[in-house]
Enzyme design. Structure first.
Site, PDB file in Angstrom:
ATOM      1  N   THR A  83     -85.470  38.042 -24.697  1.00 17.70           N
ATOM      2  CA  THR A  83     -85.581  39.408 -25.220  1.00 17.70           C
ATOM      3  C   THR A  83     -86.775  39.463 -26.171  1.00 17.70           C
ATOM      4  O   THR A  83     -87.029  38.518 -26.921  1.00 17.70           O
ATOM      5  CB  THR A  83     -84.304  39.860 -25.967  1.00 17.70           C
ATOM      6  OG1 THR A  83     -83.951  38.887 -26.958  1.00 17.70           O
ATOM      7  CG2 THR A  83     -83.136  40.044 -25.020  1.00 17.70           C
ATOM      8  N   SER A 111     -88.862  34.923 -24.412  1.00 16.08           N
ATOM      9  CA  SER A 111     -89.634  35.979 -23.748  1.00 16.08           C
ATOM     10  C   SER A 111     -91.121  35.671 -23.873  1.00 16.08           C
ATOM     11  O   SER A 111     -91.587  35.185 -24.910  1.00 16.08           O
ATOM     12  CB  SER A 111     -89.335  37.329 -24.408  1.00 16.08           C
ATOM     13  OG  SER A 111     -90.280  38.289 -23.981  1.00 16.08           O
ATOM     14  N   GLN A 131     -89.853  32.480 -20.199  1.00 14.81           N
ATOM     15  CA  GLN A 131     -89.816  33.591 -19.246  1.00 14.81           C
ATOM     16  C   GLN A 131     -91.247  34.084 -19.051  1.00 14.81           C
ATOM     17  O   GLN A 131     -91.995  34.262 -20.016  1.00 14.81           O
ATOM     18  CB  GLN A 131     -88.930  34.711 -19.800  1.00 14.81           C
ATOM     19  CG  GLN A 131     -88.910  35.976 -18.951  1.00 14.81           C
ATOM     20  CD  GLN A 131     -90.005  36.965 -19.330  1.00 14.81           C
ATOM     21  OE1 GLN A 131     -90.383  37.048 -20.489  1.00 14.81           O
ATOM     22  NE2 GLN A 131     -90.525  37.688 -18.349  1.00 14.81           N
ATOM     23  N   TYR A 133     -93.911  36.892 -16.796  1.00 17.89           N
ATOM     24  CA  TYR A 133     -94.298  37.860 -15.774  1.00 17.89           C
ATOM     25  C   TYR A 133     -95.637  37.348 -15.263  1.00 17.89           C
ATOM     26  O   TYR A 133     -96.406  36.768 -16.023  1.00 17.89           O
ATOM     27  CB  TYR A 133     -94.523  39.242 -16.379  1.00 17.89           C
ATOM     28  CG  TYR A 133     -93.329  39.822 -17.092  1.00 17.89           C
ATOM     29  CD1 TYR A 133     -92.235  40.308 -16.385  1.00 17.89           C
ATOM     30  CD2 TYR A 133     -93.309  39.917 -18.481  1.00 17.89           C
ATOM     31  CE1 TYR A 133     -91.150  40.866 -17.035  1.00 17.89           C
ATOM     32  CE2 TYR A 133     -92.217  40.472 -19.149  1.00 17.89           C
ATOM     33  CZ  TYR A 133     -91.148  40.941 -18.421  1.00 17.89           C
ATOM     34  OH  TYR A 133     -90.069  41.488 -19.070  1.00 17.89           O
ATOM     35  N   THR A 159     -89.656  36.444 -13.952  1.00 19.49           N
ATOM     36  CA  THR A 159     -88.927  37.710 -13.829  1.00 19.49           C
ATOM     37  C   THR A 159     -89.493  38.474 -12.638  1.00 19.49           C
ATOM     38  O   THR A 159     -90.666  38.838 -12.634  1.00 19.49           O
ATOM     39  CB  THR A 159     -89.056  38.522 -15.135  1.00 19.49           C
ATOM     40  OG1 THR A 159     -88.512  37.736 -16.203  1.00 19.49           O
ATOM     41  CG2 THR A 159     -88.286  39.833 -15.054  1.00 19.49           C
ATOM     42  N   LYS A 218     -85.565  35.275 -11.905  1.00 19.00           N
ATOM     43  CA  LYS A 218     -84.675  36.166 -12.669  1.00 19.00           C
ATOM     44  C   LYS A 218     -84.864  37.615 -12.220  1.00 19.00           C
ATOM     45  O   LYS A 218     -85.988  38.113 -12.209  1.00 19.00           O
ATOM     46  CB  LYS A 218     -85.004  36.069 -14.162  1.00 19.00           C
ATOM     47  CG  LYS A 218     -84.235  37.059 -15.039  1.00 19.00           C
ATOM     48  CD  LYS A 218     -84.545  36.857 -16.509  1.00 19.00           C
ATOM     49  CE  LYS A 218     -83.750  37.773 -17.417  1.00 19.00           C
ATOM     50  NZ  LYS A 218     -84.281  39.125 -17.506  1.00 19.00           N
ATOM     51  N   HIS A 242     -81.926  43.241 -15.533  1.00 20.69           N
ATOM     52  CA  HIS A 242     -82.782  43.370 -16.712  1.00 20.69           C
ATOM     53  C   HIS A 242     -82.068  44.192 -17.807  1.00 20.69           C
ATOM     54  O   HIS A 242     -82.685  44.952 -18.548  1.00 20.69           O
ATOM     55  CB  HIS A 242     -84.100  44.041 -16.311  1.00 20.69           C
ATOM     56  CG  HIS A 242     -85.303  43.574 -17.073  1.00 20.69           C
ATOM     57  ND1 HIS A 242     -86.367  42.932 -16.493  1.00 20.69           N
ATOM     58  CD2 HIS A 242     -85.623  43.664 -18.385  1.00 20.69           C
ATOM     59  CE1 HIS A 242     -87.292  42.671 -17.397  1.00 20.69           C
ATOM     60  NE2 HIS A 242     -86.862  43.095 -18.564  1.00 20.69           N
TER      61      HIS A 242
HETATM   62  C1  FNR Z   1     -84.683  42.306 -22.416  1.00 27.69           C
HETATM   63  N1  FNR Z   1     -84.766  41.617 -21.209  1.00 27.69           N
HETATM   64  C2  FNR Z   1     -85.918  40.943 -20.887  1.00 27.69           C
HETATM   65  N2  FNR Z   1     -86.001  40.236 -19.730  1.00 27.69           N
HETATM   66  C3  FNR Z   1     -87.124  39.544 -19.413  1.00 27.69           C
HETATM   67  O1  FNR Z   1     -87.161  38.915 -18.355  1.00 27.69           O
HETATM   68  N3  FNR Z   1     -88.189  39.528 -20.278  1.00 27.69           N
HETATM   69  C4  FNR Z   1     -88.187  40.198 -21.464  1.00 27.69           C
HETATM   70  O2  FNR Z   1     -89.145  40.150 -22.221  1.00 27.69           O
HETATM   71  C5  FNR Z   1     -87.030  40.970 -21.775  1.00 27.69           C
HETATM   72  N4  FNR Z   1     -86.975  41.706 -22.929  1.00 27.69           N
HETATM   73  C6  FNR Z   1     -85.813  42.354 -23.264  1.00 27.69           C
HETATM   74  C7  FNR Z   1     -85.739  43.045 -24.482  1.00 27.69           C
HETATM   75  C8  FNR Z   1     -84.548  43.633 -24.876  1.00 27.69           C
HETATM   76  C9  FNR Z   1     -84.482  44.348 -26.197  1.00 27.69           C
HETATM   77  C10 FNR Z   1     -83.406  43.565 -24.038  1.00 27.69           C
HETATM   78  C11 FNR Z   1     -82.089  44.168 -24.445  1.00 27.69           C
HETATM   79  C12 FNR Z   1     -83.485  42.911 -22.820  1.00 27.69           C
HETATM   80  C13 FNR Z   1     -83.577  41.533 -20.313  1.00 27.69           C
HETATM   81  C14 FNR Z   1     -82.688  40.356 -20.718  1.00 27.69           C
HETATM   82  O3  FNR Z   1     -83.318  39.132 -20.463  1.00 27.69           O
HETATM   83  C15 FNR Z   1     -81.361  40.350 -19.958  1.00 27.69           C
HETATM   84  O4  FNR Z   1     -81.621  40.415 -18.579  1.00 27.69           O
HETATM   85  C16 FNR Z   1     -80.402  41.494 -20.348  1.00 27.69           C
HETATM   86  O5  FNR Z   1     -80.556  41.851 -21.697  1.00 27.69           O
HETATM   87  C17 FNR Z   1     -78.956  41.050 -20.088  1.00 27.69           C
HETATM   88  O6  FNR Z   1     -78.052  42.057 -20.379  1.00 27.69           O
HETATM   89  P1  FNR Z   1     -77.201  42.145 -21.757  1.00 27.69           P
HETATM   90  O7  FNR Z   1     -76.662  40.769 -22.065  1.00 27.69           O
HETATM   91  O8  FNR Z   1     -78.179  42.623 -22.794  1.00 27.69           O
HETATM   92  O9  FNR Z   1     -76.160  43.139 -21.441  1.00 27.69           O
END
Ligand code: FNR
Length: 349
Positions: A83, A111, A131, A133, A159, A218, A242
């Site tokens: 995140t 992240s 992680q 992109y 991702t 992912k 996501h």
């Molecule tokens: C994310 N997620 C995410 N995924 C990813 O691959 N790269 C990223 O930079 C981010 N950034 C991100 C920021 C915030 C604020 C959130 C809430 C989510 C998605 C994250 O990895 C994950 O897939 C979900 O958050 C899982 O769901 P829950 O546990 O938040 O319900």
């Protein structure tokens, strides 16, 4: 209809607590989903539609939660999902998160938009994966990837659900409140590059060649997608939408998991995230065939509420809840949980 509970669990109260302590633009950013937020709103309830069918006459005196994450032993079958902007939750940001992970034997996926350097994360001693992109011009990612390897990353999590960033309404306030020094900490020349819209098998090969690390996919929701990434060389399939932040109305991960597990058929591990907020949901994810699950918003909220200690309390509480759920389901460990969930009959609450 579920009976209202008196009291309720600490995990269930975490989001309200975080809402209380965080600036509104930060809480709003963490919580939001893409577009109308349908997928984000459905995630928790989707797990609650499943019902558990305990085993009996099993020996659950010793519950063993240890789990292998691509060959690295972890104390528990869960990790922290990537995140962004963790420093907006707590001044310690990703470093505070990684310290809790190191103390509790929980792997952390960093992240690529993290606000801490790879060296700072590595210094905590946590098991961490990067992680990533991929940009349209793949070579722009090479410096970040090489630096991650140099600083001890154990895997690359590609991702695959983000060819463009899904639109979120009300997104402006967080970015204008974010100090520029928090952004682009590790991204290097990939920071401003458009994302690849043509990811394919060659990218798994390239990532593995550049880093020598296993590559996890992912953002897979369909059995066909899972089969494709396994053929492409993915070391694990991560079922995710996501957190509802990409394609709104994407299906709930709770409903996508079992068909993916079926198709992968043990070729590689299957992970899941999205809406895991309790030990019973954790058990449900394992019962539907996940080898492990990841937490996105819950650790952000815990970090906001009490920094490293808050995340540590989250890990302990979830471990306790999952252990109790496993014992009640007659399962001495995560693997034994496979098969103890079934969808609630149509029309059931
Ligand atoms: C994310 N997620 C995410 N995924 C990813 O691959 N790269 C990223 O930079 C981010 N950034 C991100 C920021 C915030 C604020 C959130 C809430 C989510 C998605 C994250 O990895 C994950 O897939 C979900 O958050 C899982 O769901 P829950 O546990 O938040 O319900």
């Amino acid at each position: 209809m579920a009976l209202p509970s008196s009291g309720g669990s600490w995990l269930a109260s975490l989001e309200d607590e975080a809402c209380r302590v965080l600036p509104p633009e930060v809480y709003g950013y963490y919580r939001q989903g893409a577009r109308d937020g349908t997928t984000a709103a459905e995630a928790v309830a989707a797990w609650e539609r499943y019902r558990l069918v305990p085993r009996v006459l099993t020996d659950t005196r010793a519950v063993d939660l240890t789990t292998s994450f691509l060959g690295t032993r972890s104390a528990v079958p869960f990790g922290v999902a990537p995140t962004t902007l963790q420093r907006a939750a707590d001044p310690g940001g990703e470093v505070a998160m990684a310290r809790a992970c190191a103390a509790h034997g929980v792997p952390m996926v960093l992240s690529s938009n993290a606000t801490a350097t790879f060296a700072e994360i590595d210094a905590t001693g946590a098991t961490w994966w990067l992680q990533a992109y991929l940009p349209q011009d793949r070579e722009l990612a090479r410096p970040m990837l090489e630096s991650a390897v140099e600083h001890g990353a154990g895997a690359i999590v590609l991702t695959v659900d983000t060819p463009v960033v899904g639109t979120k309404y009300d997104d402006g306030a967080i970015w204008s409140a974010t100090p520029p020094s928090w952004l682009r900490v590790n991204l290097g020349p990939a920071a401003d590059a458009p994302k690849a819209r043509d990811l394919g098998p060659a990218d798994f090969t390239w990532l593995h060649e550049v880093t020598g690390l296993p590559v996890v996919a992912k953002g897979v929701l369909s059995p066909g997608g899972a089969a494709a990434v396994v053929v492409a060389g993915a070391a694990a399939v991560w079922v995710s939408n996501h957190g509802g932040r990409q394609l709104d109305r994407a299906a709930a991960t709770a409903d996508c998991l079992a068909p993916v597990v079926d198709r992968v058929d043990g070729a590689v591990p299957v992970y899941v995230d999205g809406g895991v907020r309790s030990g019973i949901t954790a058990l449900t994810a394992l019962a539907l065939g996940a080898d492990a699950f990841f937490l996105g918003r819950l650790p952000l909220y815990a970090l906001a509420v009490a920094g490293t200690d808050g995340v540590g309390r989250l890990f302990s509480t979830l471990t306790d809840e999952l252990t109790e759920a496993l014992v009640l389901a007659g399962c001495p460990g995560p693997e034994a949980a496979r098969g103890v969930a079934r969808a609630a009959p149509d029309g059931a609450p």
